[in-house]
Design a protein around this motif. Structure first.
Motif, PDB file in Angstrom:
ATOM      1  N   ASP A  35     -27.620 -22.377  -3.691  1.00  0.00           N
ATOM      2  CA  ASP A  35     -27.079 -23.305  -4.482  1.00  0.00           C
ATOM      3  C   ASP A  35     -26.679 -22.533  -5.124  1.00  0.00           C
ATOM      4  O   ASP A  35     -26.040 -21.271  -5.866  1.00  0.00           O
ATOM      5  CB  ASP A  35     -27.919 -23.801  -5.416  1.00  0.00           C
ATOM      6  CG  ASP A  35     -28.796 -24.836  -4.389  1.00  0.00           C
ATOM      7  OD1 ASP A  35     -28.910 -26.234  -4.016  1.00  0.00           O
ATOM      8  OD2 ASP A  35     -29.881 -24.999  -3.959  1.00  0.00           O
ATOM      9  N   TYR A  36     -25.226 -23.348  -5.522  1.00  0.00           N
ATOM     10  CA  TYR A  36     -24.003 -22.463  -7.094  1.00  0.00           C
ATOM     11  C   TYR A  36     -23.990 -23.343  -7.718  1.00  0.00           C
ATOM     12  O   TYR A  36     -23.876 -24.912  -7.244  1.00  0.00           O
ATOM     13  CB  TYR A  36     -22.826 -22.162  -6.046  1.00  0.00           C
ATOM     14  CG  TYR A  36     -23.288 -21.446  -5.336  1.00  0.00           C
ATOM     15  CD1 TYR A  36     -22.887 -19.871  -5.664  1.00  0.00           C
ATOM     16  CD2 TYR A  36     -23.689 -21.561  -4.003  1.00  0.00           C
ATOM     17  CE1 TYR A  36     -22.995 -18.345  -4.818  1.00  0.00           C
ATOM     18  CE2 TYR A  36     -23.732 -20.473  -3.195  1.00  0.00           C
ATOM     19  CZ  TYR A  36     -23.604 -19.262  -3.055  1.00  0.00           C
ATOM     20  OH  TYR A  36     -23.668 -18.280  -2.274  1.00  0.00           O
ATOM     21  N   THR A  37     -22.928 -23.221  -8.778  1.00  0.00           N
ATOM     22  CA  THR A  37     -23.226 -24.150 -10.170  1.00  0.00           C
ATOM     23  C   THR A  37     -21.854 -23.779 -10.419  1.00  0.00           C
ATOM     24  O   THR A  37     -20.944 -25.115  -9.580  1.00  0.00           O
ATOM     25  CB  THR A  37     -23.219 -23.648 -11.353  1.00  0.00           C
ATOM     26  OG1 THR A  37     -23.534 -22.630 -11.685  1.00  0.00           O
ATOM     27  CG2 THR A  37     -24.587 -23.749 -11.454  1.00  0.00           C
ATOM     28  N   THR A  38     -20.888 -23.718 -10.667  1.00  0.00           N
ATOM     29  CA  THR A  38     -19.325 -23.501 -10.603  1.00  0.00           C
ATOM     30  C   THR A  38     -19.415 -22.671  -9.493  1.00  0.00           C
ATOM     31  O   THR A  38     -19.695 -21.770  -8.843  1.00  0.00           O
ATOM     32  CB  THR A  38     -18.314 -22.602 -11.634  1.00  0.00           C
ATOM     33  OG1 THR A  38     -19.208 -21.148 -12.413  1.00  0.00           O
ATOM     34  CG2 THR A  38     -19.142 -23.821 -13.073  1.00  0.00           C
ATOM     35  N   PRO A  39     -17.799 -22.762  -8.717  1.00  0.00           N
ATOM     36  CA  PRO A  39     -17.407 -21.962  -7.824  1.00  0.00           C
ATOM     37  C   PRO A  39     -17.986 -20.254  -7.589  1.00  0.00           C
ATOM     38  O   PRO A  39     -17.368 -19.697  -8.423  1.00  0.00           O
ATOM     39  CB  PRO A  39     -15.894 -22.349  -7.534  1.00  0.00           C
ATOM     40  CG  PRO A  39     -15.942 -23.433  -7.995  1.00  0.00           C
ATOM     41  CD  PRO A  39     -16.609 -23.395  -8.984  1.00  0.00           C
TER      42      PRO A  39
END
Length: 763
Positions: free
Chosen positions: A437-441
């Motif tokens: 998973d990632y939050t901001t790119p």
């Protein structure tokens, strides 16, 4: 007139052309007048004594030869305007001012000025060999015109000041400034050299061209504070090891500049390189750098303004840094040692990547020109290293726009083709590892997922999200692949901010490096290349996401999960007997399904049949059922047993063996029939394994006897296992039945032996 050593000559009045005769002062000459005393131009004056100017000002219009002391009090001045020889023995004291305003003043003694002000406005000041002039701390040199000649030179020490103004000035010797010089008027030319030492400050506040016509060596600070433009003129060079600061107006460098120091341009100011040359040192630009530059070889170029040079070419012999946030008309990188970006820069026309790695860190480099040809080069040896959050950005307006990015050890470029939507500013960077998973790119939030994919994450974003469709091609090398990755069956995978999505699998193009592309991309974030075995949490168009639990409606699987193809797939249950029916639903796990003559209820062959057992991975599996052959019996559907001795089985499929009937026997196992007792033998019981011999006095003359017969009267049998009895000899008596001839009795004794059980002998 001679003023002897003990003489005192006090002059108290003022006026011009007052000295009309030769004056030789060996004593004390005091001028205390309140105005100006001026000598006539003709008479010669010599001073070997003490000359005090304590009132008014003295103008020396006549020639002077001095070997004595000249003392000029504060606010008073002595002006030289004829031929002046300041010879050895001269002492200049006081806190007043010496003015050279004509003629030639020859300095024939070394002088360190500690208190006086010296002003050169006209004429020649000649410093002979071995007789330098030093302005000490707190003293002032004012230069408004005239010439400084001679080999000895002038030095302003730290704390000394100089004021240069008004008219043209000629420097034909060396002048070293360790103090502060303010130049606000008049040209400076000549064959000498102006050295602005490490502690020196040269403030220039004039406008125009051709003012600086002398060679300058700057190790201190040159500050341009004018309000217009200042242009240097060839041929004098300007070696700069200190700082050249454009604090006001604009500077045009029209002469050679060798820079190993610092060039600083303040906001709204312009520094123009009018002739192409190699520039080293440090450049700090907050304004505009314009003109021509062959190459920049210095350690740091800080651009917080605008660089409008035809080209800014980095070509150092060590790692260079491009700092600041600004714009550059054209940027070229040709440094095998690399360039580090220390701030966001925008290239407006052309970016050339010839050689060397550009390390971005947290900074962005943006190529705003939307033409494909605006990027020249871009290879494994000339690329961007995206080791932080910084990215290479460019306007995309068509097909096959390269983004030459990579890590410090691997070239991992992106090729982007815009297939739908208006031109857009795209950014690309690549980083190690792939996360769930990632939050901001590009900012990981989940765990690292290893194996079965290229272990690199490409972060591709657009300035204005939405409205664009593109084809993305990614390139990688073998060393970037994770364990187990299958490049012959892989596809692009992308993350939309919530889930990973995969694409059709196929063989990667190329041969180290490899490429894989995907068309129709509308979400631009994280990308990688994965194979079907990757455990990235892929999402599916419908239903649960990849990797989540599901039910495939197959009782022969367990642990059902959604696979990378969005199919619900479980782990097959064991099929011990390898009959295609798993153990979970196979009633008989150790027997092949569909065997003829097999009983599914008992998981054994039908009774009367025996099983063929085959070793399958260490398991004994029934693979066939065979009917019991004659001579054996199969009581449990598993094993075949031979009939025991005394028993027989004459037919197939027997579950028990039959006992041999009386009069028969079977001596061994596996009999299919029983044998009849031979003549002379008998068997009164069943299941016999042998027959009994007929006893003496009996016989059996047929096979299969169950009992032996007694010998009839007149017959006897003395042996076992006889098939007949023998007739008695003549005139002998035997028992009536079963005679064994135990005691044959002659007939002549008959009378004495008559018993009921004896018979008369036969005739």
């Amino acid at each position: 007139m001679n003023n002897t050593a003990t003489g005192i000559l006090d002059i108290t009045f003022t006026g011009g052309s007052q000295q009309l005769v030769f004056l030789n002062n060996a004593g004390t000459l005091n001028y205390t007048g309140a105005g100006v005393w001026s000598t006539n131009s003709a008479p010669l004056m010599t001073n070997s004594g003490t000359w005090n100017i304590t009132g008014g000002n003295w103008t020396m219009a006549s020639a002077l030869t001095n070997t004595g002391t000249i003392n000029i009090a504060a606010t008073r001045s002595l002006t030289f305007s004829n031929t002046i020889n300041l010879n050895a023995g001269t002492v200049l004291t006081g806190t007043g001012t010496i003015v050279i305003n004509g003629g030639t003043t020859t300095h024939n003694f070394p002088w360190t000025n500690t208190t006086l002000i010296l002003s050169l406005s006209n004429g020649i000041w000649s410093l002979t060999a071995g007789n330098p002039v030093v302005f000490a701390t707190g003293t002032t040199f004012t230069w408004t015109g005239g010439t400084i000649n001679g080999p000895a030179g002038v030095t302003l020490q730290s704390g000394a000041t100089g004021t240069w103004s008004t008219s043209s000035k000629i420097l034909n010797t060396s002048l070293a400034n360790n103090g502060t010089v303010t130049w606000n008027g008049g040209t400076v030319g000549g064959t000498g050299t102006l050295t602005n030492a490490a502690t020196g400050i040269l403030d220039i506040a004039i406008n125009g061209s051709g003012f600086l016509g002398v060679a300058v060596n700057n190790a201190g600070a040159i500050n341009y504070r004018g309000h217009g433009s200042f242009t240097t003129s060839p041929p004098p060079s300007l070696p700069n090891t200190g700082s050249l600061n454009i604090l006001g107006g604009n500077w045009s460098q029209n002469s050679p500049l060798t820079n190993t120091g610092t060039i600083q341009i303040d906001a709204t100011r312009t520094f123009t390189f009018s002739i192409a040359q190699v520039i080293g040192g440090t450049v700090l630009n907050n304004g505009i750098v314009a003109g021509l530059m062959t190459s920049f070889t210095g350690p740091t170029f800080t651009n917080n303004g605008s660089v409008t040079l035809t080209n800014l070419p980095f070509a150092g012999a060590a790692v260079q840094t491009l700092d600041g946030t600004g714009s550059i008309n054209a940027l070229a990188i040709n440094n095998t040692n690399g360039v580090t970006l220390g701030g966001d820069q925008t290239v407006t026309t052309t970016l050339t990547l010839t050689n060397g790695l550009v390390t971005l860190g947290s900074s962005n480099l943006y190529l705003s020109n939307n033409t494909l040809a605006s990027l020249v080069g871009g290879t494994a040896s000339g690329r961007f290293v995206t080791n932080g959050t910084g990215s290479f950005q460019r306007m995309v307006n068509g097909a096959n726009y390269p983004f030459p990015v990579g890590t410090s050890s691997s070239y991992l470029p992106v090729l982007l083709s815009l297939t739908g939507g208006a031109e857009e500013r795209f950014a690309a960077r690549v980083q190690s590892d792939v996360h769930s998973d990632y939050t901001t790119p590009g900012t990981p939030a989940g765990q690292v997922i290893a194996g079965d994919h290229v272990e690199r994450t490409w972060v591709i974003t657009e300035e204005t999200p939405g409205g664009n469709t593109a084809t993305v091609q990614l390139q990688w090398n073998v060393g970037d692949e994770g364990a187990g990755f299958d490049r012959t069956n892989c596809g692009l995978a992308y993350y939309d901010g919530a889930s990973w999505f995969n694409s059709a699998f196929g063989t990667a193009a190329g041969a180290d490096p490899y490429t894989r592309s995907l068309a129709g991309i509308t979400d631009f974030r994280e990308f990688t290349v994965a194979d079907p075995q990757s455990i990235l949490p892929f999402a599916c168009p419908v239903g649960p996401p990849i990797g989540s639990a599901c039910d495939d409606d197959d009782d022969c699987t367990t642990g059902d999960t959604v696979d990378p193809n969005c199919d619900c797939v479980g782990t097959p249950e064991p099929d011990t007997d390898e009959d295609g029916l798993c153990d979970a639903v196979d009633d008989c796990t150790l027997a092949v399904d569909g065997i003829p003559n097999f009983d599914e209820n008992t998981c054994a062959c039908n009774l009367g049949y025996y099983a063929t057992i085959t070793d399958m991975d260490g398991n004994d599996v029934i693979t066939a059922c065979t009917i019991c052959p004659p001579g054996s019996y199969c009581p449990d559907g598993i094993e075949q047993f031979p009939c025991a001795a005394g028993y027989f089985s004459s037919g197939s499929g027997q579950i028990v063996c039959n006992a041999c009937e009386a009069g028969t026997f079977s001596a061994g196992t596996g009999s299919i029939i029983c044998q009849a007792c031979a003549a002379g033998y008998y068997n009164p019981a069943t299941a016999a394994t042998e027959c009994l011999a007929c006893s003496a006095g009996t016989f059996s003359d047929v096979t299969g006897s169950i009992a032996c017969s007694d010998c009839p009267a007149g017959f006897a049998n003395p042996n076992l296992a006889q098939t007949s009895c023998a007739a008695c000899p003549p005139r002998q008596l035997f028992r009536q039945h079963g005679s064994r001839a135990l005691r044959p009795v002659p007939c002549q004794y008959l009378q004495s032996l008559i018993r009921a059980d004896l018979l008369h002998c036969l005739p």
